[in-house]
Write a protein that holds these residues in place. Sequence first.
Motif, short mmCIF file in Angstrom:
data_model
loop_
_atom_site.label_atom_id
_atom_site.label_comp_id
_atom_site.label_asym_id
_atom_site.label_seq_id
_atom_site.Cartn_x
_atom_site.Cartn_y
_atom_site.Cartn_z
N TRP A 122 5.96 -110.77 42.27
CA TRP A 122 5.77 -109.38 41.93
C TRP A 122 6.15 -108.38 43.07
CZ3 TRP A 122 0.13 -109.46 39.54
CH2 TRP A 122 0.30 -110.41 38.63
N SER A 123 6.97 -107.29 42.69
CA SER A 123 7.25 -106.32 43.88
C SER A 123 6.07 -105.69 44.19
CB SER A 123 8.36 -105.41 43.44
OG SER A 123 7.86 -104.61 42.30
N GLN A 124 6.01 -105.28 45.45
CA GLN A 124 4.71 -104.66 45.99
C GLN A 124 5.34 -103.43 47.01
OE1 GLN A 124 1.84 -105.43 44.68
NE2 GLN A 124 2.00 -107.67 44.20
N SER A 125 4.38 -102.23 47.12
CA SER A 125 4.59 -101.19 48.01
C SER A 125 4.33 -101.70 49.31
CB SER A 125 3.69 -100.31 47.26
OG SER A 125 3.82 -99.03 48.34
N ALA A 126 5.21 -101.09 50.22
CA ALA A 126 5.07 -101.15 51.48
C ALA A 126 4.85 -99.93 52.24
CB ALA A 126 6.16 -101.98 52.55
N GLY A 127 4.20 -98.95 51.27
CA GLY A 127 3.81 -97.59 51.97
C GLY A 127 4.72 -96.55 51.38
N ALA A 128 3.97 -95.33 51.31
CA ALA A 128 4.67 -94.02 50.66
C ALA A 128 3.87 -92.92 51.08
CB ALA A 128 4.43 -94.14 49.00
N THR A 129 4.57 -91.92 51.02
CA THR A 129 4.06 -90.62 51.49
C THR A 129 4.53 -89.35 50.59
OG1 THR A 129 5.77 -90.01 53.11
CG2 THR A 129 3.66 -91.18 53.91
N LEU A 130 3.91 -88.24 50.47
CA LEU A 130 4.39 -87.25 49.70
C LEU A 130 4.01 -86.05 50.43
CD1 LEU A 130 6.09 -86.48 47.03
CD2 LEU A 130 3.81 -86.11 45.99
N THR A 131 4.88 -85.23 50.93
CA THR A 131 4.67 -84.20 51.97
C THR A 131 5.33 -82.79 51.44
OG1 THR A 131 6.55 -84.62 53.41
CG2 THR A 131 4.18 -85.64 53.88
N ASP A 132 4.89 -81.75 51.53
CA ASP A 132 5.24 -80.50 51.05
C ASP A 132 5.87 -79.79 52.52
OD1 ASP A 132 5.68 -77.87 50.65
OD2 ASP A 132 4.38 -77.69 49.20
N GLN A 133 7.00 -79.53 52.74
CA GLN A 133 7.69 -78.88 53.79
C GLN A 133 8.05 -77.64 53.81
OE1 GLN A 133 10.27 -82.02 55.57
NE2 GLN A 133 8.93 -83.63 55.38
N GLY A 134 7.56 -76.71 52.74
CA GLY A 134 7.89 -75.45 52.85
C GLY A 134 8.92 -75.22 51.61
N ASP A 135 10.00 -75.22 51.89
CA ASP A 135 11.14 -74.96 51.02
C ASP A 135 11.35 -76.27 50.11
OD1 ASP A 135 12.73 -76.34 52.78
OD2 ASP A 135 14.34 -74.82 52.50
N HIS A 136 10.84 -77.46 50.60
CA HIS A 136 11.30 -78.67 49.83
C HIS A 136 10.02 -79.64 49.87
CE1 HIS A 136 12.62 -79.18 53.72
NE2 HIS A 136 12.24 -80.49 53.70
N ILE A 137 10.09 -80.71 48.90
CA ILE A 137 8.97 -81.50 48.83
C ILE A 137 9.65 -82.79 49.25
CG2 ILE A 137 7.26 -82.51 47.47
CD1 ILE A 137 7.29 -80.15 45.66
N VAL A 138 9.03 -83.63 50.01
CA VAL A 138 9.77 -84.99 50.29
C VAL A 138 8.79 -86.23 50.03
CG1 VAL A 138 10.75 -86.33 52.20
CG2 VAL A 138 10.95 -83.77 52.18
N PHE A 139 9.31 -87.24 49.38
CA PHE A 139 8.79 -88.55 48.85
C PHE A 139 9.50 -89.30 49.84
CE2 PHE A 139 9.45 -92.61 46.97
CZ PHE A 139 8.23 -92.81 46.73
N GLU A 140 8.68 -90.37 50.35
CA GLU A 140 9.56 -91.46 51.19
C GLU A 140 8.53 -92.62 50.69
OE1 GLU A 140 11.25 -91.53 54.97
OE2 GLU A 140 10.29 -89.66 55.34
N GLY A 141 9.35 -93.84 50.37
CA GLY A 141 8.38 -94.97 49.84
C GLY A 141 9.33 -96.21 50.10
N LYS A 142 8.49 -97.57 50.42
CA LYS A 142 9.28 -98.49 50.63
C LYS A 142 8.62 -99.75 49.82
CE LYS A 142 10.28 -101.53 54.69
NZ LYS A 142 10.05 -101.61 56.33
N VAL A 143 9.31 -100.81 49.16
CA VAL A 143 8.82 -101.73 48.27
C VAL A 143 9.51 -102.96 48.68
CG1 VAL A 143 8.43 -100.18 46.28
CG2 VAL A 143 10.52 -101.19 46.47
#
Length: 657
Positions: free
Chosen positions: A525-546
């Motif tokens: 089974w694939s599994q998450s190795a961490g993720a973040t979701l941040t609001d950086q003013g004029d844009h939103i950023v998602f970063e994740g690793k599986v």
Amino acid sequence: MKKVILLSRLIRQMGWKAFLFRVSYELKKRSGLLQKAFPTQVPFTAFTTLESWKVQPVHFFFPSREALTQAPKDVVLDESTLELLSVENELINTGHIPFFNASFQYLGKDYNWLTHPETKYQYSPIQHWSTIRELDPKIGDIKFVWEKSRFAYLYPVIRYDFHTQTDRAAFVFHEIEDWIEKNPLNCGPNYVCSQETSLRILNWTFALHYYKNSPELTEDRFQTIIHSIYWQAQHVAANIDFSRIAVRNNHAITECLGLYLVGLLYPFFPESADWKKNGKQWLTEEGLYQIYEDGSYLQFSMNYHRVTMQLFTWAFILAERNGDRFEDKLYDRVYKSLNLLYQHQDTVTGHLPNYGANDGALFFRLNSCTYRDYRPQLNALYYFFHQKPLYTNGIWNEDVFWYGLQVQRKQTFSFPAFPKDQSFASPLALDKNSGRQTGFYVLRDPDKFVFVRCGNHPDRPSQADNLHVDIWYKGINLMRDAGSYKYNTEPGLLKYFMGTASHNTIQLGDQDQMLKGGRFIWYYWSQSAGATLTDQGDHIVFEGKVHVYQQVHSKIFHHRKIVQYKNELRWEIEDTLLLPEEIKQKNLPIYQRWHPHPDFETQGWKIVCADKNGNSIALQTKDGWYSSFYGVKEPVTEWYYENKEGYFKTTIFHVKS
């Protein structure tokens, strides 16, 4: 040796209890013990009389057909909607049945309930259900035989009756009696799945209460139906451990609800008190187990998630009507679940991403909205909690009427309001310290949103789709999930729809993110190795690793970064497939898969991709498939980029006219 390793992994994934139960269950099947446990011949018993049933101190959503004298203004159908309902009713009347809420298939007015509409294979009406093979290419997908026997098609018939005052009782009761006559107890395909049996009981119950005072409901007809309901409930009760231990998904919730409501609404059965008690306890246990702490659902499927919300809507309303109540913790969990679905909803169409396994299930269709529109079901459950609608007036309000929720009630608990009519970025994030969560993320502003999954699999996955991304703009699903099609079809189509190729993510060669086993089984089974979701003013950023492709190597990871700009129609997606050196040396092709809406380019959208040096990567195309409804597929063009280095920086944007 490989088989031993996979078996060991399967046991770890299932758990010893479920594995040993499944082995024991199969032995009982093959030895004939299940045949002895589920009799086909039983004495007829009259549990009550029709008149006694009519006056029993039990409350349904509504008292009867006669009590529903007039619909509120926001439920009255306009001329075009009423015409569509009339056409649907006439189709059903002439033997055309809606399949999987997608299209009508002609079965004929004298359908035997046993013939597969596609392969024309006819099951035996006297073969014990435990000896029937569910998976056989020559027979076809058994769900096509089950579909009419659910009796969900009675809802448009009853709605037509109400909206036009055209009495359809004779048709409804003829259909029920015909099923009972042609499906002897515990024989044939329609007893194979206890969930199907539970749904049939609930849908018959709805019809019985609507036509409670109809002359068509004679004493003899009533006794025939009640006798059948009792023994079907006995079947569910005797077989419920299979769903609660070996399956443990929406099947278990449906069956627990079925037992609870039979015990609640049919108190004259000898086992009713136990069914009500056990059904309520098990339904609570399943709800708290299957709905994760963040409100997400263990089947990783938007539609199966909606299915559970429908089931709990029935449970909560009918419990309250009859002076019963569930644990506060369950109400809270279901409310969080409702909120999660709402956050992932397109505000123009009411649709959600076509994400996860989707068998076309919509158990209680009490409105004229399309199948992909989630507003009716979310609205009804929201109304239960808040005594007010979630949306403005529309045909999605009809469910509220049928559930009797227009009557104000005293609220004994409160929940926070939904985030709506505003920009929001709501992370439903994976936190290893906060329990079981699916890892759904939504990047949202008023006109557009991105859905991405970066999650663990604490429970059995159905599709190899981690880090899939959906992109929506003003009601258009610009980059979409290809869907499910069928659970029993040719191997190539099963691999495509269940595998990685049909999702907007990275694929290593022709491998899937996990190793496919039999039927609904995946290994590694694939599994998450961490993720973040941040609001950086004029844009939103998602970063994740599986952690993916473990069947190829134990140290392969996919990292994805998504940037959504708030004041621009632009997304940037940066993908890196992290490979050990020994895998790099194999020089395997690496693909970034995309499944665009057919109007993507004609609506002015563009997509470009570059490697880590900024050099353009050529866009390539291939034939693919898209399935918005179960059992229906359409040919489409799939897009992909190929780069053996495993790095892709993709920009999706709109070209201003």
